[in-house]
Motif scaffolding. Structure first.
Motif, short mmCIF file in Angstrom:
data_model
loop_
_atom_site.label_atom_id
_atom_site.label_comp_id
_atom_site.label_asym_id
_atom_site.label_seq_id
_atom_site.Cartn_x
_atom_site.Cartn_y
_atom_site.Cartn_z
N VAL A 105 0.83 -1.20 0.00
CA VAL A 105 0.00 0.00 0.00
C VAL A 105 0.86 1.26 0.00
CG1 VAL A 105 -1.85 1.24 1.18
CG2 VAL A 105 -1.75 -1.25 1.31
N ALA A 106 0.54 2.18 -0.90
CA ALA A 106 1.13 3.52 -0.87
C ALA A 106 0.01 4.49 -0.52
CB ALA A 106 1.73 3.87 -2.23
N VAL A 107 0.07 5.06 0.68
CA VAL A 107 -0.89 6.09 1.08
C VAL A 107 -0.42 7.40 0.43
CG1 VAL A 107 -1.91 7.34 3.01
CG2 VAL A 107 -1.37 4.90 3.24
N THR A 108 -1.24 7.95 -0.45
CA THR A 108 -0.71 9.01 -1.31
C THR A 108 -1.77 9.99 -1.78
OG1 THR A 108 0.64 9.45 -3.28
CG2 THR A 108 -0.99 7.67 -3.43
N ALA A 109 -1.34 11.22 -2.01
CA ALA A 109 -2.13 12.21 -2.74
C ALA A 109 -1.33 12.73 -3.93
CB ALA A 109 -2.51 13.37 -1.81
N ASP A 110 -0.26 12.02 -4.28
CA ASP A 110 0.64 12.42 -5.36
C ASP A 110 0.10 11.92 -6.69
OD1 ASP A 110 2.71 12.66 -7.24
OD2 ASP A 110 4.27 12.33 -5.73
N PRO A 111 -0.27 12.80 -7.61
CA PRO A 111 -0.80 12.36 -8.89
C PRO A 111 0.12 11.40 -9.65
CG PRO A 111 -1.19 14.70 -8.60
CD PRO A 111 -0.30 14.27 -7.49
N ASP A 112 1.42 11.59 -9.54
CA ASP A 112 2.35 10.72 -10.25
C ASP A 112 2.33 9.30 -9.68
OD1 ASP A 112 3.15 12.74 -11.97
OD2 ASP A 112 4.80 13.38 -10.67
N VAL A 113 2.22 9.19 -8.36
CA VAL A 113 2.12 7.86 -7.73
C VAL A 113 0.83 7.18 -8.15
CG1 VAL A 113 1.95 6.64 -5.52
CG2 VAL A 113 3.57 8.53 -5.79
N VAL A 114 -0.25 7.94 -8.22
CA VAL A 114 -1.55 7.40 -8.63
C VAL A 114 -1.49 6.90 -10.06
CG1 VAL A 114 -3.97 7.99 -9.06
CG2 VAL A 114 -2.84 8.80 -6.98
N ARG A 115 -0.85 7.66 -10.94
CA ARG A 115 -0.75 7.25 -12.35
C ARG A 115 0.05 5.95 -12.51
NH1 ARG A 115 -0.21 12.92 -13.09
NH2 ARG A 115 -1.99 13.76 -14.26
N ALA A 116 0.96 5.69 -11.59
CA ALA A 116 1.82 4.50 -11.69
C ALA A 116 1.25 3.30 -10.93
CB ALA A 116 3.21 4.83 -11.14
N ALA A 117 0.16 3.49 -10.20
CA ALA A 117 -0.38 2.42 -9.35
C ALA A 117 -1.04 1.33 -10.17
CB ALA A 117 -1.38 3.01 -8.36
N ASP A 118 -0.99 0.11 -9.65
CA ASP A 118 -1.67 -1.01 -10.30
C ASP A 118 -3.16 -1.02 -9.98
OD1 ASP A 118 0.70 -2.38 -11.46
OD2 ASP A 118 1.28 -2.55 -9.36
N ARG A 119 -3.49 -0.58 -8.76
CA ARG A 119 -4.87 -0.55 -8.29
C ARG A 119 -5.06 0.69 -7.42
NH1 ARG A 119 -7.08 -5.86 -8.82
NH2 ARG A 119 -5.48 -7.08 -9.90
N ILE A 120 -6.31 1.14 -7.32
CA ILE A 120 -6.60 2.35 -6.56
C ILE A 120 -7.76 2.08 -5.61
CG2 ILE A 120 -7.43 4.75 -6.71
CD1 ILE A 120 -5.99 4.91 -9.42
N VAL A 121 -7.61 2.55 -4.36
CA VAL A 121 -8.67 2.48 -3.36
C VAL A 121 -8.95 3.89 -2.87
CG1 VAL A 121 -9.39 1.58 -1.11
CG2 VAL A 121 -8.03 0.14 -2.66
N LEU A 122 -10.24 4.26 -2.88
CA LEU A 122 -10.68 5.57 -2.40
C LEU A 122 -11.55 5.39 -1.17
CD1 LEU A 122 -10.75 8.67 -3.01
CD2 LEU A 122 -12.88 8.25 -4.25
N PRO A 123 -11.04 5.73 0.02
CA PRO A 123 -11.84 5.60 1.23
C PRO A 123 -12.74 6.83 1.40
CG PRO A 123 -9.67 6.39 1.81
CD PRO A 123 -9.69 6.22 0.30
N GLY A 124 -13.45 6.90 2.52
CA GLY A 124 -14.24 8.09 2.78
C GLY A 124 -15.25 7.91 3.89
N VAL A 125 -15.28 8.84 4.81
CA VAL A 125 -16.36 8.94 5.80
C VAL A 125 -16.69 10.41 5.97
CG1 VAL A 125 -15.79 6.85 7.10
CG2 VAL A 125 -14.72 9.00 7.75
N GLY A 126 -17.91 10.69 6.45
CA GLY A 126 -18.32 12.07 6.62
C GLY A 126 -19.30 12.49 5.55
N SER A 127 -19.36 13.78 5.27
CA SER A 127 -20.33 14.27 4.30
C SER A 127 -19.79 14.20 2.88
CB SER A 127 -20.72 15.72 4.61
OG SER A 127 -19.71 16.62 4.22
N PHE A 128 -20.69 14.00 1.92
CA PHE A 128 -20.32 13.99 0.51
C PHE A 128 -19.63 15.30 0.15
CE2 PHE A 128 -20.84 14.61 -3.98
CZ PHE A 128 -20.90 13.35 -4.55
N LYS A 129 -20.21 16.42 0.59
CA LYS A 129 -19.68 17.73 0.24
C LYS A 129 -18.24 17.90 0.72
CE LYS A 129 -20.66 22.68 0.85
NZ LYS A 129 -20.74 23.02 -0.59
N ALA A 130 -18.00 17.58 1.98
CA ALA A 130 -16.65 17.76 2.52
C ALA A 130 -15.65 16.85 1.84
CB ALA A 130 -16.67 17.51 4.03
N CYS A 131 -16.05 15.60 1.58
CA CYS A 131 -15.13 14.66 0.93
C CYS A 131 -14.85 15.07 -0.51
CB CYS A 131 -15.70 13.23 0.99
SG CYS A 131 -15.64 12.51 2.65
#
Length: 208
Positions: free
Chosen positions: A29-55
């Protein structure tokens, strides 16, 4: 060599519990907000709790991140898993605290759960059944069982063929959506014990 999973870090409250659950099933797992890391990833997981607007605002506030996710998933075909509000963000729009645009990867709106029975409590909280539909070929990833839910808003998908699983809370609520290489689950795999860990383990091997 283990595939690299980009776990999107945009301030979601369940980020580290999802990270721990993924690592528990052997994920790299790479915990990341780096667009370059995301572009190189094999798979992506997007978590989320709270309000839709805030997320949604938190995700979009990170320069280039949504574009990198879109490029990797929609163009590159990387398997994607959205969890709870991370699943809701796939929608066209959310109606919590006004109208907020989502990613629009799966058409629909995120609407408040309407109480049709005074005995039904909102938020929908606790363990509930996950029942598969016949609409999408994602059942090599999803299985029927019981999972842990915590939400006051639900995904109203525009196309029923994108509904992969349902649950019942005073009426049917969407438990999972899917199309192509994209799956979103309303429940929390990281809180769903053996059922949730098995789902995350299957996600590591999923070849949509």
């Amino acid at each position: 060599m283990a595939e690299a999973i980009a776990l999107i870090d945009y301030g979601a409250g369940n980020l580290h519990s999802v990270e721990n659950a993924l690592k528990a099933v052997g994920a790299k797992v790479a915990v990341t907000a780096d667009p370059d890391v995301v572009r190189a990833a094999d798979r992506i997981v997007l978590p989320g709790v709270g309000s839709f607007k805030a997320c949604a605002e938190g995700l979009k506030s990170i320069d280039g991140l949504v574009e990198a996710m879109t490029e990797r998933v929609e163009i590159g075909g990387a398997p994607f898993l959205g969890i709870c509000v991370g699943m809701q963000l796939l929608a066209t729009r959310g109606l919590e605290h006004g109208e907020t645009k989502g990613l629009n990867w799966i058409a629909g709106a995120v609407e408040r759960i309407e109480k049709t029975d005074p005995a039904i409590k909102v938020p929908h909280m606790g363990w509930n059944d996950v029942a598969l539909t016949t609409h999408v070929p994602s059942h090599d990833l999803l299985e029927e069982g019981e999972a842990y839910f915590l939400h006051s808003y639900h995904f109203a998908a525009s196309d029923p063929h994108h509904i992969a699983a349902m649950t019942d809370h005073g009426g049917g609520l969407v438990a999972a959506v899917a199309r192509d290489t994209i799956v979103g689950v309303q429940f929390h795999p990281e809180k769903s014990q053996a059922y949730g860990l098995a789902l995350l383990e299957r996600f590591l091997d999923w070849r949509p």
